[in-house]
Design a protein around this motif. Structure first.
Motif, mmCIF file in Angstrom:
data_model
loop_
_atom_site.group_PDB
_atom_site.id
_atom_site.type_symbol
_atom_site.label_atom_id
_atom_site.label_comp_id
_atom_site.label_asym_id
_atom_site.label_seq_id
_atom_site.Cartn_x
_atom_site.Cartn_y
_atom_site.Cartn_z
ATOM 1 N N UNK A 254 0.840 -1.187 0.000
ATOM 2 C CA UNK A 254 0.000 0.000 0.000
ATOM 3 C C UNK A 254 0.882 1.246 0.000
ATOM 4 N N UNK A 255 0.461 2.330 -0.648
ATOM 5 C CA UNK A 255 1.269 3.553 -0.653
ATOM 6 C C UNK A 255 1.614 4.073 0.745
ATOM 7 N N UNK A 256 0.849 3.690 1.753
ATOM 8 C CA UNK A 256 1.207 4.072 3.122
ATOM 9 C C UNK A 256 2.538 3.468 3.537
ATOM 10 N N UNK A 257 2.891 2.316 2.946
ATOM 11 C CA UNK A 257 4.120 1.618 3.283
ATOM 12 C C UNK A 257 5.194 1.799 2.216
ATOM 13 N N UNK A 258 4.793 2.232 1.025
ATOM 14 C CA UNK A 258 5.754 2.404 -0.073
ATOM 15 C C UNK A 258 5.278 3.513 -1.007
ATOM 16 N N UNK A 259 5.393 4.766 -0.563
ATOM 17 C CA UNK A 259 4.953 5.875 -1.418
ATOM 18 C C UNK A 259 5.882 6.153 -2.594
ATOM 19 N N UNK A 260 7.137 5.736 -2.475
ATOM 20 C CA UNK A 260 8.127 6.081 -3.488
ATOM 21 C C UNK A 260 8.168 5.099 -4.632
ATOM 22 N N UNK A 261 7.145 5.136 -5.460
ATOM 23 C CA UNK A 261 7.084 4.241 -6.608
ATOM 24 C C UNK A 261 6.345 4.934 -7.741
ATOM 25 N N UNK A 300 9.313 9.170 1.196
ATOM 26 C CA UNK A 300 9.324 9.978 2.409
ATOM 27 C C UNK A 300 10.148 9.260 3.462
ATOM 28 N N UNK A 301 11.173 9.938 3.994
ATOM 29 C CA UNK A 301 11.980 9.388 5.085
ATOM 30 C C UNK A 301 12.534 8.001 4.762
ATOM 31 N N UNK A 302 12.828 7.742 3.491
ATOM 32 C CA UNK A 302 13.369 6.461 3.027
ATOM 33 C C UNK A 302 12.416 5.290 3.292
ATOM 34 N N UNK A 303 11.132 5.574 3.475
ATOM 35 C CA UNK A 303 10.169 4.529 3.812
ATOM 36 C C UNK A 303 10.173 3.394 2.786
ATOM 37 N N UNK A 304 10.105 3.748 1.527
ATOM 38 C CA UNK A 304 10.047 2.741 0.463
ATOM 39 C C UNK A 304 11.372 2.017 0.311
ATOM 40 N N UNK A 305 12.460 2.755 0.375
ATOM 41 C CA UNK A 305 13.784 2.150 0.242
ATOM 42 C C UNK A 305 14.069 1.191 1.392
ATOM 43 N N UNK A 306 13.661 1.561 2.602
ATOM 44 C CA UNK A 306 13.843 0.669 3.747
ATOM 45 C C UNK A 306 13.037 -0.613 3.553
ATOM 46 N N UNK A 307 11.806 -0.481 3.076
ATOM 47 C CA UNK A 307 10.992 -1.668 2.806
ATOM 48 C C UNK A 307 11.674 -2.559 1.775
ATOM 49 N N UNK A 308 12.159 -1.963 0.695
ATOM 50 C CA UNK A 308 12.808 -2.741 -0.364
ATOM 51 C C UNK A 308 14.068 -3.431 0.136
ATOM 52 N N UNK A 309 14.864 -2.729 0.928
ATOM 53 C CA UNK A 309 16.095 -3.313 1.460
ATOM 54 C C UNK A 309 15.779 -4.522 2.334
ATOM 55 N N UNK A 310 14.754 -4.396 3.164
ATOM 56 C CA UNK A 310 14.389 -5.512 4.032
ATOM 57 C C UNK A 310 13.791 -6.677 3.260
ATOM 58 N N UNK A 311 13.046 -6.391 2.195
ATOM 59 C CA UNK A 311 12.520 -7.463 1.368
ATOM 60 C C UNK A 311 13.652 -8.215 0.670
#
Length: 323
Positions: A254-261, A300-311
């Motif tokens: 959801x964009x709440x967890x990954x806005x940077x796309x 925002x605040x590396x939210x999407x990048x952090x999610x991607x790195x952890x995935x």
């Protein structure tokens, strides 16, 4: 010759830069602060960036995804408590740098990405996690996998099917990779699945075409009804004993967890749901994977990048557990 104070495991594998010697925010931003490919004698799993986004049909910017994911991966640590695995001790994992793909010619870029990944997956034992870049890169990745594994089962996490036809006359874009993969015989017929699909379509025929190509769909709305256990049951039944390629478009969240796309859709998976599904895939023979469509300009605040790195870390852990 090692250029940084890397940790070594009892197995002799070279792990991350020692965070007690070099703070996590310092030093070269390789993925998870792992050694570069040239710094070790062998590797089991290669992380490679593919900074290419000339196949996008809406918001550009995923060419900067690999750098953003690497930066966000600095906080990753060597032990995965949920799976009780130390992936960087169990397997030699390296950062293989970036594949330089032609930004002006998609066809040439596909060839370059295919050969770049093929150069890393030289035997069936070697595995790769590609950091995109847009979803176009999944096609050449699957082409490279086909050389060593033959047809594979695909588990595709995405808001979109990506089995459409040409767009503005371009046969290969980020909306076409899995149609082309099916048509080229890269996938085991009727053993691939889309997870997290949602949003509007051009026509009901999109779903019928997708089914004819050999895919099944777990719509995002299904997850509320069947839960994570139901999702993983359908994945396991679908892929069977075949080698598996996992492709994660970050917009499955959801964009709440990954806005940077580039093509966000509301009503997506939570990061916790997606991580739970991945962990439940333990035991599948995952031979390759990608994490794509991170566009840091919209983050925002590396939210999407952090999610991607952890995935990516989850995928590496699953692969390392199977080495």
């Amino acid at each position: 010759m090692e250029s940084q104070p890397y940790a070594r495991s009892a197995t002799g594998n070279v792990g991350q830069v020692d965070a007690q010697a070099v703070p996590r925010y310092a030093g070269i931003a390789t993925f998870a602060r792992l050694p570069q490919r040239h710094e070790v004698e062998h590797y089991d799993i290669a992380v490679v960036g593919v900074p290419f986004d000339s196949g996008v049909t809406y918001r550009p910017g995923a060419r900067f995804g690999p750098a953003a994911i690497r930066q966000a991966s600095r906080l990753l640590k060597p032990y995965h408590p949920a799976l009780d695995v130390s992936p960087f001790a169990s397997a030699q994992v390296v950062d293989a740098g970036d594949i330089a793909a032609n930004p002006f010619d998609i066809g040439v870029a596909v060839d370059e990405v295919r050969e770049g990944i093929a150069g890393l997956v030289t035997t069936p034992e070697k595995r790769v996690v590609a950091l995109g870049g847009d979803h176009t890169i999944a096609l050449p990745a699957l082409q490279a996998m086909h050389r060593v594994h033959g047809p594979v089962a695909l588990v595709h996490f995405d808001a979109h099917l990506d089995t459409w036809g040409p767009y503005f006359g371009a046969p290969c874009t980020h909306g076409t990779p899995f149609r082309l993969a099916a048509e080229q015989g890269l996938l085991v017929k009727d053993h691939s699945a889309h997870i997290g699909i949602r949003g509007s379509l051009y026509d009901r025929a999109d779903l019928l075409d997708d089914e004819s190509l050999g895919f099944t769909i777990v719509h995002c709305r299904d997850i509320d009804r069947i839960g994570v256990d139901g999702v993983i049951d359908r994945i396991r039944q679908r892929v069977g004993e075949h080698p598996v390629y996992v492709s994660i478009d970050i917009d499955v969240l959801d964009p709440a967890f990954a806005p940077g796309t580039g093509t966000p859709e509301i009503g997506g998976m939570t990061s916790r749901e997606l991580v739970a599904v991945l962990r439940a895939m333990r035991g599948l023979r995952i031979v390759g994977a990608d994490v794509v469509e991170v566009a840091p300009a919209y983050d925002n605040a590396e939210t999407t990048a952090v999610a991607a790195a952890n995935l990516a870390y989850e995928l590496i852990t699953l692969m390392a557990d199977d080495v």
